[in-house]
Design an enzyme around this catalytic site. Structure first.
Site, mmCIF file in Angstrom:
data_model
loop_
_atom_site.group_PDB
_atom_site.id
_atom_site.type_symbol
_atom_site.label_atom_id
_atom_site.label_comp_id
_atom_site.label_asym_id
_atom_site.label_seq_id
_atom_site.Cartn_x
_atom_site.Cartn_y
_atom_site.Cartn_z
ATOM 1 N N LYS A 114 0.896 -1.231 0.202
ATOM 2 C CA LYS A 114 0.124 -0.204 -0.121
ATOM 3 C C LYS A 114 0.796 1.008 0.239
ATOM 4 O O LYS A 114 2.559 1.664 0.481
ATOM 5 C CB LYS A 114 -1.327 0.383 1.262
ATOM 6 C CG LYS A 114 -1.858 -1.348 1.102
ATOM 7 C CD LYS A 114 -3.318 -0.928 1.904
ATOM 8 C CE LYS A 114 -3.844 -2.098 2.367
ATOM 9 N NZ LYS A 114 -4.966 -1.765 3.310
ATOM 10 N N PHE B 166 -15.377 3.822 7.077
ATOM 11 C CA PHE B 166 -14.260 4.292 6.308
ATOM 12 C C PHE B 166 -13.791 3.782 4.913
ATOM 13 O O PHE B 166 -12.353 4.219 4.400
ATOM 14 C CB PHE B 166 -13.387 3.429 7.261
ATOM 15 C CG PHE B 166 -13.120 1.560 7.161
ATOM 16 C CD1 PHE B 166 -12.705 1.397 5.713
ATOM 17 C CD2 PHE B 166 -13.928 1.531 7.709
ATOM 18 C CE1 PHE B 166 -12.689 -0.395 5.606
ATOM 19 C CE2 PHE B 166 -14.018 -0.775 8.159
ATOM 20 C CZ PHE B 166 -13.703 -0.959 6.486
ATOM 21 N N ARG C 285 -2.747 -14.722 4.811
ATOM 22 C CA ARG C 285 -3.061 -13.720 6.046
ATOM 23 C C ARG C 285 -2.405 -13.836 6.655
ATOM 24 O O ARG C 285 -2.071 -13.010 8.109
ATOM 25 C CB ARG C 285 -4.641 -13.664 5.690
ATOM 26 C CG ARG C 285 -5.215 -13.311 4.403
ATOM 27 C CD ARG C 285 -6.810 -13.027 4.374
ATOM 28 N NE ARG C 285 -6.893 -12.300 5.183
ATOM 29 C CZ ARG C 285 -7.500 -10.820 5.848
ATOM 30 N NH1 ARG C 285 -7.275 -10.681 4.234
ATOM 31 N NH2 ARG C 285 -8.030 -10.145 6.612
ATOM 32 N N THR D 235 -5.663 -7.088 10.958
ATOM 33 C CA THR D 235 -5.993 -5.291 9.656
ATOM 34 C C THR D 235 -5.155 -4.416 10.657
ATOM 35 O O THR D 235 -4.231 -3.454 10.565
ATOM 36 C CB THR D 235 -6.996 -5.271 10.135
ATOM 37 O OG1 THR D 235 -8.564 -6.563 9.663
ATOM 38 C CG2 THR D 235 -7.908 -3.859 9.267
ATOM 39 N N ARG E 37 2.401 -6.762 9.016
ATOM 40 C CA ARG E 37 1.954 -5.421 9.539
ATOM 41 C C ARG E 37 2.609 -5.037 11.524
ATOM 42 O O ARG E 37 2.796 -3.877 10.878
ATOM 43 C CB ARG E 37 0.578 -5.349 9.222
ATOM 44 C CG ARG E 37 -0.231 -5.437 7.874
ATOM 45 C CD ARG E 37 -2.090 -5.885 8.019
ATOM 46 N NE ARG E 37 -2.620 -5.795 7.150
ATOM 47 C CZ ARG E 37 -3.640 -6.576 6.326
ATOM 48 N NH1 ARG E 37 -4.038 -6.778 7.797
ATOM 49 N NH2 ARG E 37 -4.478 -5.779 5.351
ATOM 50 N N ASN F 250 -2.261 0.625 6.273
ATOM 51 C CA ASN F 250 -1.404 -1.104 7.624
ATOM 52 C C ASN F 250 -0.899 -1.654 6.099
ATOM 53 O O ASN F 250 -0.760 -2.988 6.332
ATOM 54 C CB ASN F 250 -2.658 -1.696 7.695
ATOM 55 C CG ASN F 250 -3.802 -1.540 6.780
ATOM 56 O OD1 ASN F 250 -3.398 -1.662 4.992
ATOM 57 N ND2 ASN F 250 -4.684 -2.543 7.435
ATOM 58 N N HIS G 255 -1.653 -5.519 1.542
ATOM 59 C CA HIS G 255 -3.462 -6.014 0.908
ATOM 60 C C HIS G 255 -3.650 -7.103 1.131
ATOM 61 O O HIS G 255 -2.470 -7.861 0.274
ATOM 62 C CB HIS G 255 -4.021 -5.287 0.242
ATOM 63 C CG HIS G 255 -5.535 -6.607 -0.521
ATOM 64 N ND1 HIS G 255 -6.491 -6.152 0.126
ATOM 65 C CD2 HIS G 255 -5.585 -7.314 -1.276
ATOM 66 C CE1 HIS G 255 -7.658 -7.070 -0.481
ATOM 67 N NE2 HIS G 255 -6.812 -7.561 -1.446
ATOM 68 N N GLU H 124 -9.149 -10.001 -8.055
ATOM 69 C CA GLU H 124 -9.198 -9.162 -7.759
ATOM 70 C C GLU H 124 -7.508 -9.630 -8.695
ATOM 71 O O GLU H 124 -6.905 -7.882 -8.880
ATOM 72 C CB GLU H 124 -7.964 -9.203 -6.360
ATOM 73 C CG GLU H 124 -9.198 -8.772 -4.941
ATOM 74 C CD GLU H 124 -8.445 -8.799 -3.477
ATOM 75 O OE1 GLU H 124 -10.002 -8.889 -2.429
ATOM 76 O OE2 GLU H 124 -7.964 -9.588 -3.507
#
Ligand code: ATP
Ligand code: MG
Length: 139
Positions: free
Chosen positions: A11, A59, A87, A93, A104, A114, A117, A128
């Protein structure tokens, strides 16, 4: 049966921190290989489309502003049990709740910014992946 692909984005916060190399090293060290990859920037409209499932969340505006605020690295990663294992590698998150040694925990600043993704299901990994990559960008 669990699939062998997942979609990630490094990100804008992590790109600004110069963390692309560190994050890719963690991804490779955890046994993922690269099926597709690009350095790009989402428009606000593209970020809204990507995160459409969160449209009703409070958000959503903040998330789509942030995700279109600077360049990202998008990649399709390959490994057995890719979605679940990735994950685990990225952690919760909210980085305050992320396990030690996760991406993270190391690189994220907040629940909004964070660092990475990761797809949440095999079905969404495919959607995606198709969002970011055409057939001739995959190897
Ligand atoms: P991602 O989909 O980005 O991998 P995730 O699956 O861990 O993250 P989601 O619930 O899908 O989390 O939320 C998508 C993204 O929206 C989060 O990564 C985060 O950037 C942002 N987000 C989630 N909850 C909040 C919140 N309470 N405040 C601000 N941003 C949030
Ligand atoms: Mg998610």
């Amino acid at each position: 049966m669990a699939g062998n692909k997942t979609l990630t984005m490094i990100k804008p916060d992590a790109v600004k921190k110069n963390a692309i190399g560190g994050i890719l090293k963690m991804i490779n060290d955890a046994g993922f290989t690269i099926h597709a990859m690009k350095y790009t920037q989402l428009t606000k409209a593209q970020a809204e489309l990507f995160y459409e499932v969160h449209k009703e969340r409070p958000f959503y505006g903040e998330l789509t502003e942030f995700m279109s605020s600077g360049p990202i690295v998008a990649a399709i990663l390959e490994k057995d049990n890719a979605v679940e294992d990735f994950r685990k590698l990225i952690g919760a998150t909210n980085p305050a709740e992320a396990a030690e040694g996760t991406i993270r925990k190391i690189y994220a600043s907040s629940i909004g910014e964070n660092a990475v993704h990761g797809s949440d299901s095999d079905e969404n990994a495919k959607i995606e992946g198709d969002f970011h990559f055409s057939a001739c960008e995959r190897f």
